[in-house]
Design an enzyme around this catalytic site. Structure first.
Site, PDB file in Angstrom:
ATOM      1  N   ASN A   1     -47.969  -6.954  36.162  1.00 24.23           N
ATOM      2  CA  ASN A   1     -48.090  -5.523  36.440  1.00 24.23           C
ATOM      3  C   ASN A   1     -46.754  -4.827  36.205  1.00 24.23           C
ATOM      4  OD1 ASN A   1     -46.907  -3.972  38.963  1.00 24.23           O
ATOM      5  ND2 ASN A   1     -47.059  -6.138  39.563  1.00 24.23           N
TER       6      ASN A   1
ATOM      7  N   PHE B   1     -44.532   1.834  41.201  1.00 25.49           N
ATOM      8  CA  PHE B   1     -44.656   2.568  42.468  1.00 25.49           C
ATOM      9  C   PHE B   1     -45.535   3.818  42.328  1.00 25.49           C
ATOM     10  CE2 PHE B   1     -40.272   1.060  44.321  1.00 25.49           C
ATOM     11  CZ  PHE B   1     -40.801  -0.212  44.503  1.00 25.49           C
TER      12      PHE B   1
ATOM     13  N   SER C   1     -38.804  -4.825  43.373  1.00 28.08           N
ATOM     14  CA  SER C   1     -39.766  -4.655  42.289  1.00 28.08           C
ATOM     15  C   SER C   1     -39.023  -4.600  40.956  1.00 28.08           C
ATOM     16  CB  SER C   1     -40.565  -3.368  42.473  1.00 28.08           C
ATOM     17  OG  SER C   1     -41.317  -3.092  41.304  1.00 28.08           O
TER      18      SER C   1
ATOM     19  N   ASN D   1     -40.182  -3.204  38.344  1.00 23.33           N
ATOM     20  CA  ASN D   1     -40.788  -2.137  37.546  1.00 23.33           C
ATOM     21  C   ASN D   1     -40.194  -0.754  37.773  1.00 23.33           C
ATOM     22  OD1 ASN D   1     -42.664  -4.001  36.409  1.00 23.33           O
ATOM     23  ND2 ASN D   1     -43.817  -3.914  38.332  1.00 23.33           N
ATOM     24  N   THR D   2     -39.146  -0.667  38.579  1.00 18.30           N
ATOM     25  CA  THR D   2     -38.388   0.574  38.750  1.00 18.30           C
ATOM     26  C   THR D   2     -36.960   0.294  38.311  1.00 18.30           C
ATOM     27  OG1 THR D   2     -39.771   1.359  40.583  1.00 18.30           O
ATOM     28  CG2 THR D   2     -37.554   2.290  40.414  1.00 18.30           C
TER      29      THR D   2
ATOM     30  N   LYS E   1     -37.861  -7.025  51.498  1.00 22.61           N
ATOM     31  CA  LYS E   1     -38.606  -7.807  50.510  1.00 22.61           C
ATOM     32  C   LYS E   1     -37.700  -8.122  49.328  1.00 22.61           C
ATOM     33  CE  LYS E   1     -43.074  -8.184  48.235  1.00 22.61           C
ATOM     34  NZ  LYS E   1     -44.434  -7.624  48.169  1.00 22.61           N
TER      35      LYS E   1
ATOM     36  N   ASN F   1     -41.217 -10.963  45.971  1.00 19.97           N
ATOM     37  CA  ASN F   1     -41.859 -10.010  45.081  1.00 19.97           C
ATOM     38  C   ASN F   1     -42.299 -10.736  43.815  1.00 19.97           C
ATOM     39  OD1 ASN F   1     -42.595  -7.437  43.900  1.00 19.97           O
ATOM     40  ND2 ASN F   1     -41.034  -6.505  45.198  1.00 19.97           N
TER      41      ASN F   1
END
Length: 337
Positions: free
Chosen positions: A111, A115, A175, A177-178, A217, A246
């Site tokens: 993925n 967010f 994460s 993805n940021t 996390k 994560n």
């Protein structure tokens, strides 16, 4: 067996669309009546963690219900706690679609959601509408447009707004993805983040006479040296728990000959299983029960759940395993772990 038949149909649908359809379907009144009629009560195996009492070891990982729209239906599946989010101060659409990909042959997911959520205020409205009285974790992050230098402010905003509605707050700094988000796990940025978070927690505790635990996390892509440093800082600042882990960006874990292997994003599910368990094992050796560990990553069976507990996790969470094995896996784990 019935779920595996249904799964064949579900997997014909684009993953993000399928996710929403299933949750909406489960939320219908007719399905709710069936769930209430057929599901037998689960044994309660009380566990204390972060000063909270959980009915069993298993909860949902963040991402299953980002906006708190399906709290009531998810709670009936057997989970002892639900972690909502990741939520940010301001609503944002996330990364361009498609951004969610199945690795069916190896029970994995890639993925790069980014967010996507409707904002912290919307989440709070949905929590207020829910009838669920159990433990709710709220996973918080920074907005995409907030620079990494100003990221701490986004977390403080979210803590202040969610404090009265969360059983615990999970700070997502891992994460992939940021852009640059994982930088918050290192050096002075990590120190500053923990210092300000604890200061805000103390301030809110005094204001509301309520102590809400805070968990951090972390990434599964940390070196042992980095894990040692993070662990020492978590102890120093008296953080209430660590969530490990994560998603990973270690693409060596997936089969390069199969579909979706070239997609960028965080890998979850079975490919992450061993890596996340290894991180838990290292954390456990360093933390020595001073800070509880919440284990997540690739739990898809009773055995994999037990491995997380044996490695040092007090609680465990799942998401991808639910997609590949259906609700029955929840009850199997709760009964046997």
């Amino acid at each position: 067996m019935f779920y595996y038949f249904i799964r064949k149909i579900i997997f014909l649908i684009e993953p993000e669309v399928a996710h929403k359809l299933i949750l909406k379907y489960l939320y219908s009144q007719h399905i709710q009546k069936i769930i209430n009629f057929f599901l037998q009560p689960l044994p309660k195996k009380k566990i204390k963690c972060m000063g909270l009492i959980f009915d069993n070891v298993l909860g949902t990982a963040a991402g299953l219900d980002k906006n708190g729209e399906y709290i009531d239906v998810i709670s009936k599946l057997g989970f002892s706690f639900i972690e909502l989010g990741t939520v940010t101060p301001i609503a944002q659409i996330g990364n361009p679609k498609p951004r969610l990909f199945r690795l069916i042959h190896m029970e994995g997911i890639i993925n790069r959601m980014g967010f996507n959520n409707l904002g912290v205020d919307n989440l709070i409205k949905n929590i207020k509408k829910s009838d669920f009285k159990g433990i709710i974790g709220i996973n918080i992050g920074k907005n995409k447009d907030t620079s990494i230098q100003n990221a701490i402010n986004d977390y403080l905003i979210c803590i202040e707004k969610t404090y009265c509605y969360a059983s615990y707050i999970a700070v997502n700094i891992s994460s992939p993805n940021t852009t640059n988000l994982r930088n918050l796990q290192y050096g002075t940025m990590f120190d500053q983040l923990l210092m300000h978070i604890k200061k805000k927690q103390t301030e809110m505790c005094r204001k509301y006479s309520k102590y809400v635990p805070i968990a951090i996390k972390i990434s599964p892509d940390l070196s042992t040296t980095e894990i040692i440093h993070i662990s020492k800082k978590l102890i120093e600042y008296k953080i209430d728990a660590v969530i490990a882990t994560n998603t990973t960006i270690d693409y060596s874990l997936i089969d390069n000959k199969k579909n979706n292997q070239k997609q960028n994003g965080g890998i979850s599910g079975l490919p992450l299983q061993k890596k996340s368990t290894e991180i838990i094992h290292i954390l456990s050796k360093i933390l020595k029960n001073k800070i509880p560990i919440i284990g997540v990553g690739g739990i898809n069976s009773v055995d994999s759940a037990q491995e997380k507990i044996q490695a040092g996790a007090t609680l465990i969470q799942m998401y991808s395993g639910l997609i590949f094995h259906g609700p029955a896996i929840i009850r199997k784990i709760i009964r046997k772990v």
